[in-house]
Each structure stands twice: as C-alpha cells, then as structure tokens.
Write an enzyme that holds these catalytic residues in place. Structure first.
Site, short mmCIF file in Angstrom:
data_model
loop_
_atom_site.label_atom_id
_atom_site.label_comp_id
_atom_site.label_asym_id
_atom_site.label_seq_id
_atom_site.Cartn_x
_atom_site.Cartn_y
_atom_site.Cartn_z
N ASP A 1 -5.05 7.87 3.57
CA ASP A 1 -4.60 6.50 4.24
C ASP A 1 -5.35 6.06 5.38
OD1 ASP A 1 -3.14 4.43 4.11
OD2 ASP A 1 -1.47 5.39 5.29
N GLU A 2 -5.60 4.86 5.43
CA GLU A 2 -6.29 4.19 6.52
C GLU A 2 -7.89 4.64 6.78
OE1 GLU A 2 -4.68 1.81 8.00
OE2 GLU A 2 -2.71 2.28 8.39
N GLN B 1 -9.08 -4.34 8.38
CA GLN B 1 -8.23 -3.90 9.49
C GLN B 1 -8.75 -2.47 10.13
OE1 GLN B 1 -3.88 -3.59 8.41
NE2 GLN B 1 -4.63 -4.49 6.54
N ARG C 1 1.10 -8.64 10.62
CA ARG C 1 2.55 -7.73 10.85
C ARG C 1 3.82 -8.75 10.52
NH1 ARG C 1 0.48 -3.84 9.22
NH2 ARG C 1 -1.49 -5.33 8.95
N LYS D 1 0.86 -1.28 -0.04
CA LYS D 1 0.17 0.00 -0.14
C LYS D 1 0.81 1.33 0.03
CE LYS D 1 -1.45 1.44 4.04
NZ LYS D 1 -2.16 1.56 5.15
N THR D 2 1.84 1.27 1.05
CA THR D 2 2.54 2.71 0.88
C THR D 2 3.57 2.68 -0.35
OG1 THR D 2 2.99 1.72 3.39
CG2 THR D 2 4.25 3.95 2.62
#
Length: 784
Positions: A227-228, A268, A659, A38-39
DNA sequence: CAACGACGCTCGAAA
DNA sequence: AGCGTCGTTG
C-alpha cells in the site's frame, strides 16, 4: 468460472475496482486516486485470494503505519466471516519496519546482527551520533548530530553503506561525514542496536546476500501487496523485489512475473524528504514487464466542490502523470476560505466554524466531533489552536502518539527496560547510570566509556571491570558496582529475573520502576516541587505499567510473521533459548519504538482530531479545517528553492483537501508569531490557485478593503510592510535605563537592547522578583 | 556531584 | 517561547 460464493466480494464494486480484485496472478499496479475506494479494493482482493483457496500464510500485505495494517487485517477478517480468524491464519498484514525487525531477528546472522538487538529511536540515534563525533575529536558545532544523521539517513535510504557512501564523496566535509557514518555504524553494532533506516537497509542487504534468507521468504510469500507504494524508498523497493522474486511459470508453462500488487497515487507522494522515490511507482511497468495497470479515478468521498478545488490545485504541478479524478456526486457546500488577523484570531474562527458544523444548519445535519479534523503544516501551529479549543470547550485530541513516549520519565523507564532486554545497549545504560542520582558522575562514566571504547567492550563490561580502570575514585567505583549488581539481579544468573516473578510483563516493569528508584525519585519530586508537571510524571509511570499490561493481553507470540509455520524454532538456534518473558519484553519495546503518530488516532473518541498534513494521509473526515495557508508555512519556506519540493508541498495541500467529505475550511493569518515574534505573512500561492467559483472567501483580516480575490490581497512589497522596520526608531524611544510599564509584569527598567532583534528588549522588573524578561516593545509604555 | 541560572540556538514533515 | 548547554556556586 467464478465461484458464486465469492459474489458478495464483488457487490457494489465499479468495473475497474472489480477488475483489480479479480487480477490475482502476475504484477499489478493500481493507481488509486484520493477517495477512490482503495482500501475496499485491497481488502476485497485479499479476501478473494483466500476465497480462491490460496493459503493465507502465503499472502503478505505491507503498509506504512500500524493503524493501517490493523484496519486492513480487521476488514479482511470481517469479509472472511467475522471474528473467526482461523480462515486467515498466518496471513501477514504489517508495516515495512515491523516486518524487517522480525525478519532481522530470525535471520540475524545473515545480516551480521544478534537477534536481541535494540531499535534506537531518533533521540538515541542523536545521542550515539554525538558520542561518535566527539570520540573522533570533531566539533559537534561543525558537525551537528542532527544534520549528520540526516545525511546518513539519506545514504541508508539509497542503500548506501559506509563504504558506498564514502565512494560518492569529494569534499572535505562529506568525507568527514563518511568517517562519522562508518564509526556510527560500528558503534550501533557494538551496542547491538539498529536505527530505523537500518531495519530496511540491513533487511535489503541480507535478502540480497543470503540465499537462505531470500529463498525462505520467497518460498513462503507468494502474493505480495504494498500500500502507499508512492512513498516507498529504494530500500523498500529492493526488499519488495527480492521477496517477490521472479515469479513462477503456471501450469501451462507461461511465465507472468511475480504476484506483486502495488497500490498508490503519485499525487499523494509526500515523503520525498525521507527518501521516498516516486520513480518506484512511475516505473513499475518497466520493472515488471507485462504488468497490468488499473486506474481508479472515481472519487466516492468528497463533494464535487471540494474535488474541484483539489483537482484545480493539483493541475498546477508540472511533473505529473495526468489522470482523471471525478465524482458522480454533484454540488456540495462551497469551500470556506478566510483571511484572519493573526493566529489567535484564526484559531477563534476555526473554533466557531467547528461549532457551527457540529450544530449543523438548514441544509446539513450536524457533524459529530469525531468527524471533524484540523490540519496544519508544522506541529508548532497546534499550540494556539489547542488553547483556543480548550477555552471554547471543544473536545479535541492531538494525533501525536509518540508524545507519551517522548516524556523524560518514560524515556528513563524505557531505558532501564532496554538495558534489561539488551545489556549491550550503551546509550540507554549511560542515560540511566545516574538516574536517580546514585553517585555515578559524568566524569566516572566518561572514564568507563573511554576504557570500553579502547577495549572494544560494552559499557556494562567496563562497569564490571571498573576496579581496574584508572581515574575512577574508589567511591564512584563502589557505586558503579552496586549499580551493576542491581542490573544483574534483574537479568542475571542465567534465569531471567529468576523465578520470583511470574511471566508478567507489567510486573517486570513495575519491579524495575521500584527497585531502580525511579518511582521514588519522581514521588519525591512531586512532593517537593508540587508543580503540576511533576505530579503528572508519577501518573505517567503508572500509565506505562498499564500500557505494558495491555500489550501483554494482546501479545501473541505466534503472530510473529518471522515465526514461519512449519519451522521449528528450536532448530533456529538462539531463539529457543530466549525466556518467554524476555521475548515479550523485546516485542513490547519494539512496538513502542515503531509506534507511529498516526497510530493513535482513535476515531471512536468523541473529539476533533488535530494533526499534521503528513499524518492525515489515508484518513477521511466529514469536515476539515486547514490552517496556516501562508507562504513560508504551506508551502514551507525550506521548500522554496526547488521546484520539486514545491510540487511536493502542493501535493501535501492536495492530500489535506481530499480528506474532506462534506465541508472544507481553509485559512491564513495576516500576522503569525514565529518563534515568539509576530510577522507579516503573504497568503499561500495555493489559495490563489484554487477556483473561486467553488469558494466562499472572507477577508476578516481588517485593514484592507474587502477584496474577493486572494491575489488582490497583499500586493505590498516586503519593503512597504508596516511595523518591524529598522531597530533605531524603537530603540531610540526606549533607551537603556528607561523606565517602562508592561501590562502583565508592571514597572521595569530597560536593561539592554537586543542586538539583532529589532522588536525586543531585555527588561528587568521590580515587581516580579527583579526578573529579567525579553519582551516586545509593542507591549511596553514609557513611564517617568 | 547536584542545583540553579544565564545564554544561545532553534522550529519540517516521521518510522 | 522552549529547550539544552555551559558556567557558577553550594
């Protein structure tokens, strides 16, 4: 058509990733599964926008933490050609809260504020809320500030001001809370302060109601990236929509909707409890007709074993948009799952596991400490772990950045600075009025506060007029006048701090510490008490000065996203009057208050990272251990009643698992001490939901025959559980007056049986200075 | 007004 | 077990 010089931006991107980068015009939703790069996509997309000739200052990227913002900015700069940041001049990458704070300072009058407002943190909110409840003659036991603030926070997150909230209330209790809310809001304005939720609420309100505010923002920011997005609440949704606007028609006259790109993953979403509204992401396509949707389902982070565990778990969520999650990587080590005796045993096992991973084995190279992390559901779980890691000489850091600023001495110092930055800040002023003691007692402060409330004046104004207030003794009044004179010497006479001090923030902090007597007070304490903690306080104050110096070095007034290029600050009014040092002080205080726990995670350090599952979102580690996989802990007991909260707990667990890149360890303790009492636990249902074929399961809990399936364990109903039965048997064995021996404290006498508690008694010991302690029966033996 | 000690309540995650 | 609050004493 595509500019060949931009080709490197598409190197090693998958087709969906490249498509997301290429889509620059019109609304775009990127549903990015965990570990799907994503980043990388976001940063390439920003670089691509700029590479296409879009002016950087028309790009606004919003994140949730400063750390995420910093990393994103860094990576974009890198893509644009290294340290030379000129290409990215004016690019705004920041957090929602920082952006709002800056906008509110610039457009203060549109939001009914003064530009030098203070941001109250949780403890200041609580202090103010308590004062408000008391001033309304209500009981702080019936209306606990903590709970009341929770209700107010929920209302603010839903964009409800005091009036709108009042309209939703029917019963007496919530009607009363509505009154408290109204008073609390008024008190905040009176103190020229805002709380965290206000930053969002007032920005949304200001944007909605002020055309100037809204249009200037819309004129500046043409490309919005969030984002998020699954964690945004209604206020944030409103802010984003208002800044994005309607979008403009292109040259061909085709209207596409605004250039708003949101990135997120419904799986998430873990901040429902603080107002995050998952429908923001689920309904994005409805809000923005014609939105492009891109799914990033390929995971590049984890081994297929870890991913299988995560995917199988999350499929238990009923309310879920099904989406693919896959990897091309095959195999990987199985996930270790261990049932331990108690939390100490668990900590020990985790420590051994971390050491083994650090050394590596035949199959895999060792992981450096910084590549490893331990996650837990609640902060309370970290203590035992810390002790064990310390004794095992494993280097670790806790991701709890706010801890430093939570210390008493730091809060006191900051309160002084806050008063300097904003003389109307009553909460901070009343905190420091008598710290160090200078003869200004609670009674006198109460009197002045009451006067100020009646006059609708600030506490400081009250102190100035102390001579005319009844009930304050002449002695107290004199002390108060000396105190006011001291504050004035720092801020007064129009010249901020006069000319004696250079423009240095660190010097200012230093001067306040010295002249307030804070430093002397803690030095005195360190001398007399000679306890470790008191000596540390002085070091912490010194540390605060260094943090100010550090801030000063990096401070760039031009980086303020509200300092619009082309806008003359002098014409903006009040801002031009602000001395640079005062502006820097305010920026410093703001950055301290808006600091997030996750912001201080520093992977450069060679240590294992300990953090809550919430703080872990967005990070990745080579090896991850998750502790406390028990019913009541994960899922947390408070989430048990509602299905939606339970699903959020499952997502939290999913976030933790995903993670991990190479190795994952999950553990549960059969007994866990909660509030000092050891209690029998039940392994988390989430363990039972994980696929055993990808796992190595060990029962080291003892007592039970070794079983291989989690669900076979602990079939015993609560009634059958050993230990902690009714009080009577133990109490009968240790009646009041009975003499007992304790392994640590020696011989003592039972003073009383704890009512309610069934495992503890109050014991008075002779050998420990006749101290009375509350102890568990389990560690006592009877002596005659 | 400050210092000390006993009592009682609490622990869910955060910007 | 840890903290804040309340009550007592100096």
């Amino acid at each position: 058509m595509e500019d060949p010089t931009l080709d490197p931006l598409f190197a090693d991107l998958t087709e969906p990733q490249a498509e997301a980068v290429r889509h620059t015009e019109g609304p775009l939703l990127i549903v990015a599964a965990a570990g799907s790069g994503k980043t990388r996509v976001i940063t390439r997309r920003i670089a691509y926008l700029i590479g296409c000739g879009i002016v950087p200052w028309s790009v606004l990227a919003l994140t949730f933490t400063n750390k995420a913002a910093g990393e994103m900015r860094e990576r974009v700069l890198h893509l644009l050609g290294g340290a030379d940041s000129r290409q990215a001049r004016g690019l705004t990458v920041t957090t929602f809260h920082s952006l709002c704070s800056r906008l509110l300072r610039k457009y203060a009058d549109c939001a009914g504020l003064k530009p030098d407002f203070t941001i109250y943190d949780t403890s200041e909110q609580t202090a103010l809320c308590k004062k408000v409840i008391e001033s309304l003659q209500l009981s702080t036991t019936n209306f606990q500030p903590r709970n009341v603030l929770g209700v107010i926070s929920n209302a603010k997150n839903k964009l409800q001001g005091p009036e709108q909230f009042a309209a939703t209330t029917y019963d007496f209790a919530s009607k009363t809370i509505a009154k408290i809310y109204a008073s609390y809001a008024k008190a905040l304005r009176g103190a020229n302060a805002v709380d965290f939720d206000d930053l969002l609420l007032l920005t949304a309100k200001g944007l909605r109601e002020s055309a100037v505010f809204r249009e200037e923002c819309q004129r500046r920011w043409k490309y919005l990236l969030i984002d998020e997005y699954q964690d945004t609440n209604q206020a944030q949704f409103e802010i984003a929509s208002l800044i994005a606007g309607e979008g403009e028609a292109n040259d061909a006259g085709v209207k596409r909707g605004p250039n708003i790109c949101v990135v997120g993953d419904p799986d998430q979403s873990i901040y429902g409890w603080r107002g995050a509204d998952i429908s923001n992401i689920l309904d994005f396509e409805e809000h923005y007709a014609g939105a492009k949707v891109i799914l990033l389902g390929e995971n590049f982070r984890s081994t297929s074993s870890i991913l299988a565990v995560a995917d199988t778990l999350i499929k238990n969520n009923k309310k879920r948009k099904i989406k693919p999650l896959f990897t091309r990587k095959q195999g990987g080590d199985p996930v270790d799952a261990v049932l331990c005796r108690d939390e100490r045993h668990e900590a020990h096992i985790v420590a051994q596991w971390l050491k083994a991973r650090h050394l590596g084995d035949a199959r895999s190279a060792g992981e450096p400490w910084r590549e490893m992390a331990v996650f837990y559901r609640t902060n309370a779980l970290s203590r035992v772990l810390e002790e064990t890691l310390r004794s095992e000489a494993i280097p670790y850091t806790i991701a709890r950045g706010t801890a430093f600023y939570d210390r008493e001495e730091i809060k006191n110092a900051l309160a002084y600075l806050k008063v300097v930055a904003n003389p109307a800040d009553d909460v901070s002023l009343s905190r420091i009025a008598n710290v160090p003691t200078r003869g200004i007692g609670d009674t006198s402060v109460d009197k002045v506060e009451e006067w100020a409330r009646l006059q609708s004046e600030t506490l400081l104004e009250g102190m100035r007029n102390v001579s005319s207030i009844d009930g304050v003794t002449a002695r107290s009044a004199a002390s108060i006048q000396r105190f006011v004179a001291m504050l004035d010497s720092w801020t007064g006479n129009g010249t901020f701090l006069g000319s004696e001090i250079s423009g240095s923030l660190a010097d200012l902090v230093n001067r306040v510490l010295k002249e307030s007597g804070l430093e002397a007070m803690y030095r005195h304490q360190a001398h007399t008490s000679k306890s470790e903690a008191d000596e540390e306080r002085l070091d912490n104050l010194a540390e605060l000065v260094s943090s100010a110096r550090e801030f000063e070095l990096e401070y760039d007034p031009d980086s303020d996203p509200a300092a619009f290029p082309g806008v003359d600050l002098a014409s903006a009014g009040v801002l031009s009057e602000t001395p640079p040092l005062l502006a820097m002080l305010r920026a410093y205080l703001e950055s301290v208050t808006l600091m997030a726990d996750a912001d201080t995670v520093d992977p450069a350090q060679g240590s294992v990272t300990l953090m809550t599952l919430h703080a872990a979102k967005g990070l990745e580690f080579g090896a991850v251990a998750m502790i406390g996989m028990e019913e009541g802990t994960l899922p947390h007991s408070r989430a048990r009643e509602s299905e939606s909260e339970l699903e959020e707990e499952r997502r939290l667990c999913f976030v933790g698992i995903t993670r991990a890149m190479r190795r994952l360890h999950v553990s549960a303790a059969k007994y866990r001490a909660i509030r000092g009492l050891s209690e029998r636990t039940i392994p988390s249902r989430f363990l039972a939901e994980m696929p055993t074929e990808y796992m190595n399961i060990h029962d080291k809990g003892g007592g039970l025959e070794s079983t291989t399936e989690w669900d076979e364990m602990d079939q015993s109903a609560p009634e059958d559980r050993p230990a902690r039965k009714a009080a009577s048997p133990m109490a009968a064995e240790f009646p009041v007056g009975c003499r007992v021996r304790h392994p640590q404290f020696g011989i003592g006498e039972i003073k009383s049986i704890m009512s309610g508690a069934q495992t503890r008694a109050e014991v008075q010991f002779r050998d420990v200075g006749r101290k009375t302690l509350i102890l568990e029966y389990a560690r006592l033996t009877k002596v005659n």
